[in-house]
Design an enzyme around this catalytic site. Structure first.
Site, PDB file in Angstrom:
ATOM      1  N   LYS A 150      18.131  -6.613  -4.254  1.00  0.00           N
ATOM      2  CA  LYS A 150      17.073  -7.619  -4.438  1.00  0.00           C
ATOM      3  C   LYS A 150      17.494  -8.649  -5.490  1.00  0.00           C
ATOM      4  O   LYS A 150      17.307  -9.854  -5.303  1.00  0.00           O
ATOM      5  CB  LYS A 150      15.757  -6.932  -4.840  1.00  0.00           C
ATOM      6  CG  LYS A 150      15.129  -6.169  -3.665  1.00  0.00           C
ATOM      7  CD  LYS A 150      14.002  -5.236  -4.071  1.00  0.00           C
ATOM      8  CE  LYS A 150      13.613  -4.359  -2.874  1.00  0.00           C
ATOM      9  NZ  LYS A 150      12.602  -3.339  -3.206  1.00  0.00           N
TER      10      LYS A 150
ATOM     11  N   GLN B 258       9.372  -1.034  -7.981  1.00  0.00           N
ATOM     12  CA  GLN B 258      10.157  -0.270  -7.006  1.00  0.00           C
ATOM     13  C   GLN B 258       9.557   1.121  -6.841  1.00  0.00           C
ATOM     14  O   GLN B 258       9.365   1.839  -7.812  1.00  0.00           O
ATOM     15  CB  GLN B 258      11.620  -0.190  -7.494  1.00  0.00           C
ATOM     16  CG  GLN B 258      12.559   0.453  -6.509  1.00  0.00           C
ATOM     17  CD  GLN B 258      12.701  -0.341  -5.198  1.00  0.00           C
ATOM     18  OE1 GLN B 258      12.823  -1.558  -5.204  1.00  0.00           O
ATOM     19  NE2 GLN B 258      12.653   0.362  -4.072  1.00  0.00           N
TER      20      GLN B 258
ATOM     21  N   ASP C 198       5.361  -7.965  -2.733  1.00  0.00           N
ATOM     22  CA  ASP C 198       5.576  -6.845  -1.808  1.00  0.00           C
ATOM     23  C   ASP C 198       4.475  -6.787  -0.748  1.00  0.00           C
ATOM     24  O   ASP C 198       4.612  -6.111   0.264  1.00  0.00           O
ATOM     25  CB  ASP C 198       5.584  -5.516  -2.580  1.00  0.00           C
ATOM     26  CG  ASP C 198       6.993  -4.948  -2.722  1.00  0.00           C
ATOM     27  OD1 ASP C 198       7.845  -5.256  -1.860  1.00  0.00           O
ATOM     28  OD2 ASP C 198       7.237  -4.199  -3.691  1.00  0.00           O
TER      29      ASP C 198
END
Ligand code: NAD
Length: 290
Positions: free
Chosen positions: A52, A96, A119
């Site tokens: 990422k 995460q 997200d």
């Protein structure tokens, strides 16, 4: 059989983002900024976070990795998220997953400002996505849509079967593919662990498009699919020999597919690209850009 190459598609999308960002920066604006929160030490998470951060750099974004020890309390994490929410220099934040067992991921997801939830896991964004409104859409599911679009795979009026109903993949992709929004208008069957085996087989054997996200290597076998199926393999499974494989018995099933995603190099790459799209959208929202 043709490959739905996530690497090629992701690079094209990120190059497009990067040229947009260059234009914004040339006009005097700061770069988009993504903050990534990583708790504890978890090898797969380390590698996802690394890709990422790398993609941020390719897209022309700034990124920041905040590491917390395994023992961090939920309250400490929530306090830090509150600071990030209030910080105008951050456009998007991701935490995460998975988190250590003593931290409730739902509390953490709900604490992120919906405006920075790149997200797309916050209930506000999930709700907007479900209603077909503008939203940050869950990155893996959104990435799958982008991949289908890139390769001009017809979805409208097709019969799609989704295997797995996780909140991050199965559920949102089943909604997106059935919505009348950007890509979709398919007839979708969502199957899960309680789906009787025979019903699962009946559905997969007549599916035009299958999306599988169960986390079981070789779950989809040749006898489960019809000729010409489009196969989207979301699974990322590490075998004892260290090899990464998906949820599809690639060797045998690919012979029957019109299109199939490789693992690695398929959906995983698209998840990261979709995160970049969401971050750019957060930035554009911040600066009232089109
Ligand atoms: P999960 O691991 O949370 O849940 C598994 C799902 O599979 C459940 O909904 C369960 O109902 C279903 N399932 C299990 N056995 C089944 C059976 N016999 N028949 C039908 N359904 C069954 O799901 P997840 O988080 O979406 O992860 C699934 C896989 O996708 C994992 O390998 C994960 O690593 C991978 N993944 C990949 C990406 C990516 O970017 N490529 C992103 C997220 C997850």
């Amino acid at each position: 059989m043709k490959l739905l190459d996530g690497k090629v598609c992701a690079e094209s999308l990120v190059a497009d983002i990067s040229s947009k960002v260059a234009g914004y920066v040339n006009s005097g604006l700061r770069k988009p900024h993504m903050t990534v929160i990583l708790v504890g030490e978890h090898a797969p998470s380390e590698s996802y976070v690394k890709s990422k951060i790398k993609s941020c750099s390719s897209a022309g974004f700034e990124s920041e990795l905040l590491r917390f020890p395994e023992a961090v309390t939920e309250q400490e994490l929530l306090s830090r998220i509150a600071m990030i929410n209030a910080d105008p220099a951050t456009d998007g934040v991701i935490v995460q997953l998975p988190l250590p067992k003593h931290i409730n991921p739902q509390h953490v997801i709900n604490a992120i400002s919906p405006d920075k939830d790149i997200d797309g896991f916050h209930p506000t964004n999930f709700g907007r996505m479900t209603l077909g409104q503008k939203a940050f859409r869950p990155a893996t599911a959104y990435g799958i849509c982008k991949l289908l679009q890139f390769y001009e795979i017809p979805v409208k009026a097709k019969h799609c079967v989704v295997i797995g109903r996780s909140n991050i993949v199965g559920k949102p992709i089943s909604i997106m593919l059935s919505n009348d929004f950007e890509i979709g208008n398919a007839t979708v069957t969502l199957t899960h662990i309680e789906t009787p085996r025979q019903l699962l087989l009946d559905e997969t054997r007549r599916a035009d498009i299958i999306v599988v996200a169960v986390g079981i290597p070789g779950f989809v076998t040749e006898d489960m699919v019809k000729d010409g199926v489009v196969m989207i393999d979301v699974g990322i499974n590490r075998l004892e020999n260290g090899k990464i494989v998906g949820d599809v018995d690639f060797e045998a099933v690919s012979r029957k597919c019109s299109w199939i995603t490789p693992v690695p190099g398929g959906v995983g790459r698209m998840t990261v690209a979709a995160l970049m799209i969401n971050t750019l959208m957060a930035y554009q929202n911040n600066f009232n850009l089109a």
